[in-house]
Design a protein around this motif. Structure first.
Motif, PDB file in Angstrom:
ATOM      1  N   ASP A  60      -1.084   3.580 -10.504  1.00 44.11           N
ATOM      2  CA  ASP A  60      -2.419   3.521  -9.892  1.00 44.11           C
ATOM      3  C   ASP A  60      -2.508   4.347  -8.618  1.00 44.11           C
ATOM      4  OD1 ASP A  60      -3.288   1.746 -11.865  1.00 44.11           O
ATOM      5  OD2 ASP A  60      -2.490   0.017 -10.761  1.00 44.11           O
ATOM      6  N   TYR A  61      -1.398   4.405  -7.857  1.00 44.51           N
ATOM      7  CA  TYR A  61      -1.408   5.048  -6.543  1.00 44.51           C
ATOM      8  C   TYR A  61      -0.197   5.951  -6.404  1.00 44.51           C
ATOM      9  CZ  TYR A  61      -4.439   1.027  -5.342  1.00 44.51           C
ATOM     10  OH  TYR A  61      -5.421   0.071  -5.302  1.00 44.51           O
ATOM     11  N   ASP A 131       4.703  -5.275  -8.367  1.00 44.51           N
ATOM     12  CA  ASP A 131       3.362  -5.294  -8.942  1.00 44.51           C
ATOM     13  C   ASP A 131       2.563  -4.044  -8.617  1.00 44.51           C
ATOM     14  OD1 ASP A 131       2.710  -5.613  -6.281  1.00 44.51           O
ATOM     15  OD2 ASP A 131       1.914  -7.642  -6.488  1.00 44.51           O
ATOM     16  N   GLY A 132       3.128  -3.148  -7.808  1.00 43.94           N
ATOM     17  CA  GLY A 132       2.471  -1.897  -7.504  1.00 43.94           C
ATOM     18  C   GLY A 132       1.317  -2.004  -6.534  1.00 43.94           C
ATOM     19  N   LYS A 133       1.165  -3.158  -5.893  1.00 41.76           N
ATOM     20  CA  LYS A 133       0.046  -3.354  -4.977  1.00 41.76           C
ATOM     21  C   LYS A 133       0.442  -3.241  -3.510  1.00 41.76           C
ATOM     22  CE  LYS A 133      -2.486  -6.332  -8.186  1.00 41.76           C
ATOM     23  NZ  LYS A 133      -3.096  -7.671  -8.392  1.00 41.76           N
ATOM     24  N   GLY A 134       1.730  -3.200  -3.238  1.00 39.26           N
ATOM     25  CA  GLY A 134       2.196  -3.133  -1.868  1.00 39.26           C
ATOM     26  C   GLY A 134       3.320  -2.135  -1.697  1.00 39.26           C
ATOM     27  N   ILE A 135       3.546  -1.736  -0.447  1.00 31.27           N
ATOM     28  CA  ILE A 135       4.598  -0.772  -0.121  1.00 31.27           C
ATOM     29  C   ILE A 135       5.420  -1.338   1.017  1.00 31.27           C
ATOM     30  CG2 ILE A 135       5.112   1.605   0.525  1.00 31.27           C
ATOM     31  CD1 ILE A 135       2.071   2.151  -0.179  1.00 31.27           C
ATOM     32  N   TYR A 136       6.700  -1.543   0.765  1.00 28.72           N
ATOM     33  CA  TYR A 136       7.624  -1.947   1.814  1.00 28.72           C
ATOM     34  C   TYR A 136       8.116  -0.683   2.532  1.00 28.72           C
ATOM     35  CZ  TYR A 136       7.965  -6.428  -0.690  1.00 28.72           C
ATOM     36  OH  TYR A 136       7.683  -7.630  -1.307  1.00 28.72           O
ATOM     37  N   PHE A 137       8.335  -0.803   3.836  1.00 32.45           N
ATOM     38  CA  PHE A 137       8.915   0.311   4.570  1.00 32.45           C
ATOM     39  C   PHE A 137       9.515  -0.181   5.880  1.00 32.45           C
ATOM     40  CE2 PHE A 137       4.515   0.090   6.069  1.00 32.45           C
ATOM     41  CZ  PHE A 137       4.627   0.244   7.439  1.00 32.45           C
ATOM     42  N   ARG A 138      10.373   0.658   6.459  1.00 33.31           N
ATOM     43  CA  ARG A 138      10.906   0.389   7.795  1.00 33.31           C
ATOM     44  C   ARG A 138      10.101   1.188   8.804  1.00 33.31           C
ATOM     45  NH1 ARG A 138      16.224   1.794   9.299  1.00 33.31           N
ATOM     46  NH2 ARG A 138      16.124   3.609   7.941  1.00 33.31           N
ATOM     47  N   GLY A 139       9.638   0.507   9.852  1.00 31.32           N
ATOM     48  CA  GLY A 139       8.906   1.182  10.908  1.00 31.32           C
ATOM     49  C   GLY A 139       9.585   0.936  12.246  1.00 31.32           C
ATOM     50  N   GLU A 140       9.802   2.012  13.014  1.00 32.21           N
ATOM     51  CA  GLU A 140      10.539   1.900  14.273  1.00 32.21           C
ATOM     52  C   GLU A 140       9.586   1.609  15.422  1.00 32.21           C
ATOM     53  OE1 GLU A 140      14.069   4.255  16.739  1.00 32.21           O
ATOM     54  OE2 GLU A 140      13.010   5.234  15.089  1.00 32.21           O
ATOM     55  N   LEU A 148      10.785  -4.416   9.249  1.00 27.89           N
ATOM     56  CA  LEU A 148      10.428  -4.309   7.845  1.00 27.89           C
ATOM     57  C   LEU A 148       8.951  -4.667   7.696  1.00 27.89           C
ATOM     58  CD1 LEU A 148      11.430  -3.815   4.940  1.00 27.89           C
ATOM     59  CD2 LEU A 148      11.938  -6.270   4.802  1.00 27.89           C
ATOM     60  N   TYR A 149       8.181  -3.782   7.056  1.00 26.74           N
ATOM     61  CA  TYR A 149       6.742  -3.961   6.893  1.00 26.74           C
ATOM     62  C   TYR A 149       6.379  -4.024   5.418  1.00 26.74           C
ATOM     63  CZ  TYR A 149       5.871  -2.676  11.806  1.00 26.74           C
ATOM     64  OH  TYR A 149       5.837  -2.639  13.179  1.00 26.74           O
ATOM     65  N   LEU A 150       5.227  -4.623   5.167  1.00 26.44           N
ATOM     66  CA  LEU A 150       4.599  -4.579   3.852  1.00 26.44           C
ATOM     67  C   LEU A 150       3.147  -4.166   4.042  1.00 26.44           C
ATOM     68  CD1 LEU A 150       4.593  -5.044   0.807  1.00 26.44           C
ATOM     69  CD2 LEU A 150       4.083  -7.464   1.242  1.00 26.44           C
ATOM     70  N   ALA A 151       2.773  -3.024   3.450  1.00 28.81           N
ATOM     71  CA  ALA A 151       1.401  -2.521   3.535  1.00 28.81           C
ATOM     72  C   ALA A 151       0.746  -2.664   2.169  1.00 28.81           C
ATOM     73  CB  ALA A 151       1.394  -1.061   3.975  1.00 28.81           C
ATOM     74  N   ARG A 152      -0.523  -3.039   2.158  1.00 30.13           N
ATOM     75  CA  ARG A 152      -1.273  -3.135   0.911  1.00 30.13           C
ATOM     76  C   ARG A 152      -1.790  -1.753   0.521  1.00 30.13           C
ATOM     77  NH1 ARG A 152       0.717  -7.056  -1.351  1.00 30.13           N
ATOM     78  NH2 ARG A 152      -1.003  -6.902  -2.871  1.00 30.13           N
ATOM     79  N   ALA A 153      -1.613  -1.396  -0.723  1.00 28.15           N
ATOM     80  CA  ALA A 153      -1.989  -0.060  -1.179  1.00 28.15           C
ATOM     81  C   ALA A 153      -3.488   0.181  -1.138  1.00 28.15           C
ATOM     82  CB  ALA A 153      -1.462   0.172  -2.591  1.00 28.15           C
ATOM     83  N   ASP A 154      -4.293  -0.892  -1.200  1.00 27.95           N
ATOM     84  CA  ASP A 154      -5.743  -0.718  -1.162  1.00 27.95           C
ATOM     85  C   ASP A 154      -6.282  -0.592   0.255  1.00 27.95           C
ATOM     86  OD1 ASP A 154      -5.500  -3.279  -0.186  1.00 27.95           O
ATOM     87  OD2 ASP A 154      -6.584  -4.245  -1.829  1.00 27.95           O
ATOM     88  N   VAL A 173      14.689  -4.317  -2.769  1.00 25.63           N
ATOM     89  CA  VAL A 173      13.711  -5.299  -3.233  1.00 25.63           C
ATOM     90  C   VAL A 173      13.866  -5.499  -4.729  1.00 25.63           C
ATOM     91  CG1 VAL A 173      11.258  -5.872  -3.387  1.00 25.63           C
ATOM     92  CG2 VAL A 173      12.097  -4.525  -1.450  1.00 25.63           C
ATOM     93  N   VAL A 174      13.910  -6.762  -5.159  1.00 26.77           N
ATOM     94  CA  VAL A 174      13.848  -7.133  -6.562  1.00 26.77           C
ATOM     95  C   VAL A 174      12.909  -8.328  -6.672  1.00 26.77           C
ATOM     96  CG1 VAL A 174      15.090  -8.118  -8.516  1.00 26.77           C
ATOM     97  CG2 VAL A 174      16.128  -6.271  -7.214  1.00 26.77           C
ATOM     98  N   ALA A 175      11.840  -8.166  -7.453  1.00 26.95           N
ATOM     99  CA  ALA A 175      10.841  -9.225  -7.624  1.00 26.95           C
ATOM    100  C   ALA A 175      10.338  -9.687  -6.256  1.00 26.95           C
ATOM    101  CB  ALA A 175      11.418 -10.372  -8.449  1.00 26.95           C
ATOM    102  N   ASP A 176      10.494 -10.975  -5.933  1.00 24.33           N
ATOM    103  CA  ASP A 176      10.034 -11.511  -4.654  1.00 24.33           C
ATOM    104  C   ASP A 176      11.174 -11.694  -3.664  1.00 24.33           C
ATOM    105  OD1 ASP A 176       7.356 -11.638  -5.382  1.00 24.33           O
ATOM    106  OD2 ASP A 176       7.605 -13.601  -6.339  1.00 24.33           O
ATOM    107  N   THR A 177      12.268 -10.973  -3.883  1.00 23.86           N
ATOM    108  CA  THR A 177      13.433 -11.083  -3.004  1.00 23.86           C
ATOM    109  C   THR A 177      13.704  -9.754  -2.313  1.00 23.86           C
ATOM    110  OG1 THR A 177      14.459 -12.787  -4.388  1.00 23.86           O
ATOM    111  CG2 THR A 177      15.904 -11.586  -2.890  1.00 23.86           C
ATOM    112  N   VAL A 178      13.877  -9.815  -1.004  1.00 18.95           N
ATOM    113  CA  VAL A 178      14.237  -8.638  -0.213  1.00 18.95           C
ATOM    114  C   VAL A 178      15.558  -8.940   0.484  1.00 18.95           C
ATOM    115  CG1 VAL A 178      13.578  -7.055   1.618  1.00 18.95           C
ATOM    116  CG2 VAL A 178      11.806  -8.119   0.220  1.00 18.95           C
TER     117      VAL A 178
END
Length: 802
Positions: A60-61, A131-140, A148-154, A173-178
């Motif tokens: 989707d994105y 689920d393809g709706k969020g993006i995990y990333f490291r932000g300094e 550790l951040y989680l951004a919504r793709a929308d 990340v695997v499923a709901d585990t980081v």
């Protein structure tokens, strides 16, 4: 650090193709700093498909990270931008308007630690949620912690998952585990020097930086890491620490090693540092020519210190419930013995009963004993027995042009392994191995010649035909393109730097030549803006490396290198790829011939004035530049030496004590230590004993307190001899400059230096008055020295340095 989440899309104008004809002002250091660069994807010629953006799992994105410098605040800004694939596809088909990027997260900070790349972002390591709706990333953040951040793709929001006083170095990340490796900022520095009492320490065996600068090298300090797990349950995140002792590690090279969670989320494979070197490890063969890297127990105890960049690592299986750590094999990762070209990768089977790991030695097993002393390119380990099998062993010789491991995965079954190998600059081979009769066998090989058609990191073709990639060339800035893998149709989708259309650039091209010994050399030649054939220009030679196919600005790194900025003010610049090192005194002599032959070639072509040539040495090539201004004093009329070793006597004493690898490296170069009979060889060959020969004015850049010690022999010797030498100090700098003001002084200072000595030019900016007053004093000094040399008696007294 600031975090903002805008919801309004930003539309960028098209950029017309660049030309050598001036539209506005010529490209400058400040323009370079402000330029938006793609951080993810990021082109690397050694990784096929690295310029291709990674779409979300369902197609989707697609997410992009860009980074630019902010001179006003001395920070960098990284933006996480999302495009809708449907909009990109419609645009490609001519049915929609130009796609609109949406910034879903933005961080303003700066890289606080040493980096292995230029223009390092403060948003790193993107991972799409399953689920393809969020993006995990490291932000300094502004304190230097990677949250550790989680951004919504929308674009509906972004939030931190970890506290601001904890720094996340790696995660998966695997499923709901980081799972993630995290340090506390308060634990950033822990001295390894033993305390005797409140007033005394036992510093025997310590490195000089640990004694003299125990808390002043923040960019280089080891950190204390633990492993933690985040789990998402009932709409909330719950964190827990994995049992086990923390480890003290440097983060400098950590991104080069895997950190891979098992499919069920209960186990992790990651290389971990070893605290002692077993006797059996001395049998493992270092790369040819680097015997000093052999892992000898006892004598090499220092190599296991956290501050050693070549500290041995060992693949470890970690149970996230109990904290139990079990080595996959009783052997180190091969990188610590000088094997850097094969990537370190890990892959799991879905049932977690087999693991693939690359670039590692293997412990005792039944294979050919000669082979098991060499690295295993790809090894499999059955669990829980840990029985190892090697798909193929590597040789001892380093060859950049050979195929090297890029990626590894399992195929259609646990008994099929897929190994992707890359050959610079654009070849890729995929090998399939099958497991039968208790061993692995090569089952087939597929080749792909075009790096641009690789499928690495792409959504599968049955989901989407659209490919998003970054395209650029030596003379075309990077832009985002959308294309069809099926038809090959392509359109430019996004230009993040429309301002460059109003600037003029010197043309860059490949340049090749040979020296009188038959060595083949290659480089990037950047001509001056408005270049006229037949006119001879001043030349600056920058030696280290270059990235073929990448839009070149500084040449390679922004520490002292300033290729296109010099071209903007009337210089020819040659960015040279250095030869393979042999760690011998032959190396600086080979590179001296490289300098000479390059100047001869360009002068013979009528392009440069051989009486107005400068040189830049950075990092390892400082040795070559210093050797050149000693051995051939008239070759260069000005030099910049930036944060590097010249393998001289004082550097050996300063840094060899406490670092076994550095001590043995320098001893290998001269085949002896500088004591007893060996001292004469050092006096004959070490640069510091011959600096009386230097005639070129030298600008020295020292980055952090340790670098001052590193460069002090060169600076002090020239200064005490009343030779023109300028020392520029960056107290909190990084080896590859990242902060905008450090880049500005390093690159613009180097431009000003060469313009002064090779063009006789002074910038009228009043802020630079003190700089030019100092340099004019140097010029008077040179003139007086020249008069002294010309005097029949040679008795004219030398003036003092300003």
């Amino acid at each position: 650090m600031t975090l903002r989440v805008p919801f309004v899309a930003i539309v960028f104008a098209l950029l017309c193709p660049l030309s050598n004809e001036a539209y506005g002002h010529s490209f400058s250091v400040k323009d370079d700093i402000a330029m938006v660069r793609f951080s993810d994807p990021s082109f690397d010629p050694a990784i096929v498909g690295s310029e291709i953006a990674r779409p979300s799992p369902h197609g989707d994105y697609v997410a992009i990270v860009t980074t630019k410098g902010l001179l006003a605040t001395d920070e960098v800004e990284s933006d996480l931008t999302v495009f809708r694939m449907k909009e990109l596809s419609a645009f490609l088909d001519g049915e929609g308007t130009r796609p609109q990027p949406r910034i879903v997260a933005s961080i303003v900070s700066y890289p606080h630690r040493e980096q292995t790349i230029s223009y390092a972002p403060v948003i790193k390591d993107l991972r799409w949620s399953p689920d393809g709706k969020g993006i995990y990333f490291r932000g300094e953040n502004g304190s230097g912690a990677y949250q550790l951040y989680l951004a919504r793709a929308d674009g509906s929001g972004s939030h931190a998952l970890t506290p601001a006083d904890q720094s996340v170095d790696r995660f998966d990340v695997v499923a709901d585990t980081v799972v993630y490796k995290v340090s506390m900022l308060v634990d950033k520095h822990r001295s390894e020097i033993a305390k005797i009492n409140s007033d005394a320490f036992a510093a025997t065996g310590a490195r000089i930086q640990d004694v003299v600068f125990p808390s002043q090298l923040g960019t280089l300090e080891p950190e204390v890491f633990a492993i933690s797990v985040l789990q998402h349950t009932n709409g909330r995140w719950f964190a827990r620490r994995v049992p086990g002792d923390p480890s003290t590690e440097m983060t400098y090279l950590s991104a080069l090693f895997p950190f891979v969670l098992s499919p069920k989320g209960h186990q992790l494979v990651a290389p971990m540092p070893v605290s002692t070197i077993p006797d059996t490890w001395q049998r493992f063969e270092p790369v040819t020519g680097s015997e000093y890297l052999r892992l000898l127990p006892g004598k090499d105890a220092q190599i296991t210190n956290a501050g050693e960049t070549l500290r041995p690592l060992q693949y470890m299986l970690i149970d996230l419930d109990t904290g139990k750590r079990t080595p996959l094999t009783d052997a180190p990762n091969a990188r610590s013995l000088g094997y850097p070209f094969d990537n370190s990768r890990v892959a799991w089977t879905t049932d977690e009963k087999r693991v693939l790991a690359t670039n590692t030695f293997l412990g005792t097993h039944d294979d050919n004993p000669l082979e098991r002393n060499r690295p295993c390119g790809v090894a499999s380990f059955d669990l829980p027995s840990f029985e190892p099998r090697c798909l193929f062993f590597e040789g001892k010789d380093l060859d950049r042009t050979a195929f090297h491991i890029e990626e590894v995965s399992f195929g259609s079954s646990d008994d099929e392994a897929i190994v992707t190998l890359t050959q610079r600059p654009n070849r890729r081979v995929t090998r399939r191995y099958r497991f039968f009769q208790d061993s692995w066998h090569l089952a087939g090989e597929d080749s792909a010649a075009d790096i641009g058609t690789g499928s690495a990191g792409l959504v599968s073709p049955d989901i989407s035909d659209v490919q998003i990639s970054v395209r650029q060339s030596l003379n075309e800035p990077p832009k985002l393109w959308v294309s069809s893998r099926r038809t090959g149709k392509a359109r430019e989708a996004w230009d993040p730097n429309p301002q460059l259309a109003d600037m003029s650039f010197g043309e860059a091209s490949h340049y090749e030549w040979e020296d009188k010994s038959g060595h083949h050399w290659s480089g990037l030649l950047v001509k001056p803006v408005g270049y006229q054939s037949g006119q001879r220009y001043p030349l600056v030679v920058q030696m280290y490396n270059y990235v073929d196919g990448e839009f070149t600005t500084d040449g390679l790194h922004p520490t002292a290198f300033a290729a296109r900025h010099l071209a903007s003010v009337g210089f020819v610049v040659l960015q040279v790829r250095r030869q393979v090192d042999t760690l011998s005194e032959a190396d600086p002599e080979v590179h001296l011939e490289g300098y000479r032959s390059a100047i001869d070639s360009l002068a013979a072509a009528g392009m440069v004035d051989r009486n107005r040539v400068g040189v830049v040495g950075f990092s390892w090539t400082c040795w070559y530049a210093v050797n050149a201004i000693i051995k051939d004093p008239q070759l260069f009329k000005a030099a910049t030496i930036a944060d590097g070793l010249d393998n001289s006597y004082m550097q050996y004493l300063m840094f060899g004590a406490g670092s076994e690898s550095l001590e043995r490296q320098m001893e290998q170069i001269r085949q002896t230590a500088p004591f007893g009979h060996g001292l004469k060889k050092w006096v004959d060959e070490a640069p510091g004993f011959h600096l009386d020969q230097v005639q070129a004015p030298v600008r020295i850049e020292a980055i952090n307190p340790l670098s001052v010690l590193q460069e002090w022999e060169l600076y002090a010797s020239l200064r005490l001899q009343n030779k023109p030498v300028d020392l520029i100090y960056f107290p909190h700098g990084t080896h590859i400059h990242q902060k905008p003001l450090e880049r500005l002084e390093s690159q613009q200072g180097s431009v000003d230096w060469f313009r002064f000595w090779l063009q006789g030019y002074e910038d009228p900016d009043p802020a630079k008055a003190a700089q030019y007053e100092r340099w004019r004093g140097f010029a008077k000094l040179r003139a007086a020295a020249a008069q002294s040399y010309a005097s029949p008696t040679g008795t004219t007294p030398a003036p003092s340095l300003p």
